[in-house]
Scaffold this motif. Structure first.
Motif, PDB file in Angstrom:
ATOM      1  N   ALA A  78      82.458  24.431  11.498  1.00  0.00           N
ATOM      2  CA  ALA A  78      83.395  23.755  12.370  1.00  0.00           C
ATOM      3  C   ALA A  78      84.456  23.022  11.266  1.00  0.00           C
ATOM      4  N   HIS A  79      83.820  22.599  10.156  1.00  0.00           N
ATOM      5  CA  HIS A  79      84.910  22.034   8.999  1.00  0.00           C
ATOM      6  C   HIS A  79      85.719  22.976   8.498  1.00  0.00           C
TER       7      HIS A  79
ATOM      8  N   ALA B 233      74.617  24.764   9.713  1.00  0.00           N
ATOM      9  CA  ALA B 233      75.646  25.910   9.769  1.00  0.00           C
ATOM     10  C   ALA B 233      76.711  25.734  10.795  1.00  0.00           C
ATOM     11  N   ASP B 234      76.491  25.145  11.798  1.00  0.00           N
ATOM     12  CA  ASP B 234      77.412  24.791  12.769  1.00  0.00           C
ATOM     13  C   ASP B 234      78.612  23.866  12.274  1.00  0.00           C
ATOM     14  N   GLU B 235      77.917  22.899  11.638  1.00  0.00           N
ATOM     15  CA  GLU B 235      78.903  21.915  11.170  1.00  0.00           C
ATOM     16  C   GLU B 235      79.798  22.302   9.937  1.00  0.00           C
ATOM     17  N   ILE B 236      79.095  23.295   9.284  1.00  0.00           N
ATOM     18  CA  ILE B 236      79.842  23.797   8.129  1.00  0.00           C
ATOM     19  C   ILE B 236      80.944  24.944   8.744  1.00  0.00           C
TER      20      ILE B 236
ATOM     21  N   ASP C 153      83.703  31.070  12.181  1.00  0.00           N
ATOM     22  CA  ASP C 153      82.423  31.181  13.110  1.00  0.00           C
ATOM     23  C   ASP C 153      81.251  31.188  12.482  1.00  0.00           C
ATOM     24  N   LYS C 154      79.983  30.677  12.973  1.00  0.00           N
ATOM     25  CA  LYS C 154      78.981  30.409  12.497  1.00  0.00           C
ATOM     26  C   LYS C 154      78.222  31.818  11.837  1.00  0.00           C
ATOM     27  N   GLN C 155      78.469  33.042  12.050  1.00  0.00           N
ATOM     28  CA  GLN C 155      78.029  34.197  11.682  1.00  0.00           C
ATOM     29  C   GLN C 155      78.598  34.339  10.268  1.00  0.00           C
ATOM     30  N   ARG C 156      79.870  33.924  10.182  1.00  0.00           N
ATOM     31  CA  ARG C 156      80.495  34.172   8.706  1.00  0.00           C
ATOM     32  C   ARG C 156      79.820  33.308   7.773  1.00  0.00           C
ATOM     33  N   VAL C 157      79.565  32.129   8.218  1.00  0.00           N
ATOM     34  CA  VAL C 157      78.758  30.966   7.204  1.00  0.00           C
ATOM     35  C   VAL C 157      77.484  31.547   6.804  1.00  0.00           C
ATOM     36  N   TYR C 158      76.692  31.930   7.802  1.00  0.00           N
ATOM     37  CA  TYR C 158      75.420  32.826   7.560  1.00  0.00           C
ATOM     38  C   TYR C 158      75.574  33.819   6.514  1.00  0.00           C
TER      39      TYR C 158
END
Length: 233
Positions: A58-59, A53-56, A63-68
């Protein structure tokens, strides 16, 4: 420039169905979820079944929380699942699975097909009504419209057959649904259900019509309609 081309080629490409791009909203996917899907698809095509999720983040510049949060939404909305797979070394690992999304897209395609068939039937019905009104030179009465609907819905006469009966009625200058109904019934008794079958039957009977005396007494309950080719205008 050569270095850029090498990097461009080495980065690879991600395959994406245009059908998904056309219909992602219709299956309940948001634009942000589509961006997540693109990033996941990219890593999965490269052999990473559960991208970080961190890599996604970053691309995408998120922030990682939004991806999760978006990943959780896609799972809760049944756009994807997380399953366990076995890799080439026999090791089990988690992986994103988009079969639910594919299933939704396939159901959407079936619905579109049904809608297209329904719309085609509606267009054919309108064509029949319009053709009869045009040839009769007047609007149809509610009772006449009901009779034509019965031909289509209860008797299951094909629209092409009704229009052929209309053509024969016009050639006989009989602008009447009763006359058309007699024609349709005569074809039904002979098990003629398509315009092609009617034409073949007419061609088969053509020598008999030519040999029939013009002053023959008596009549028939079935209209003696002229013979014509289906290509006539």
């Amino acid at each position: 420039m050569d270095e850029f081309i090498q990097r461009y080629v080495a980065a690879g490409q991600t395959s994406l169905a245009n059908y998904l791009l056309d219909h992602f909203r219709e299956v309940g996917m948001t634009t942000d979820q589509l961006l997540i899907y693109l990033q996941l698809r990219r890593y999965m095509d490269q052999g990473t079944s559960l991208p970080d999720a961190d890599e996604i983040a970053a691309h995408l510049g998120w922030d990682k929380q939004r991806v999760y949060q978006l990943l959780h939404e896609m799972i809760s909305h049944k756009l994807m699942t997380i399953t366990t797979v076995t890799d080439s070394q026999g090791q089990k690992q988690d992986a994103y699975d988009f079969r639910l999304l594919t299933e939704r897209l396939s159901q959407l395609a079936v619905q579109e097909t049904h809608q297209e068939v329904k719309q085609a039937a509606t267009n054919e019905r309108s064509t029949v009504f319009n053709a009869i009104e045009r040839e009769f030179g007047r609007p149809l009465s509610p009772l006449e419209m009901e009779s034509i609907s019965d031909w289509l819905d209860k008797d299951n006469y094909k629209p092409e057959l009704i229009q052929l009966a209309l053509k024969e009625a016009v050639l006989s200058q009989a602008y009447s649904l009763k006359y058309m109904d007699r024609i349709l019934l005569s074809w039904e008794k002979k098990h003629l259900t398509t315009a092609v079958q009617v034409q073949k039957e007419r061609e088969r009977q053509e020598p008999r019509h030519a040999a029939k005396p013009t002053n023959q007494p008596g009549g028939s309950d079935i209209p003696d309609v002229p013979i014509f080719k289906l290509t006539d205008n």
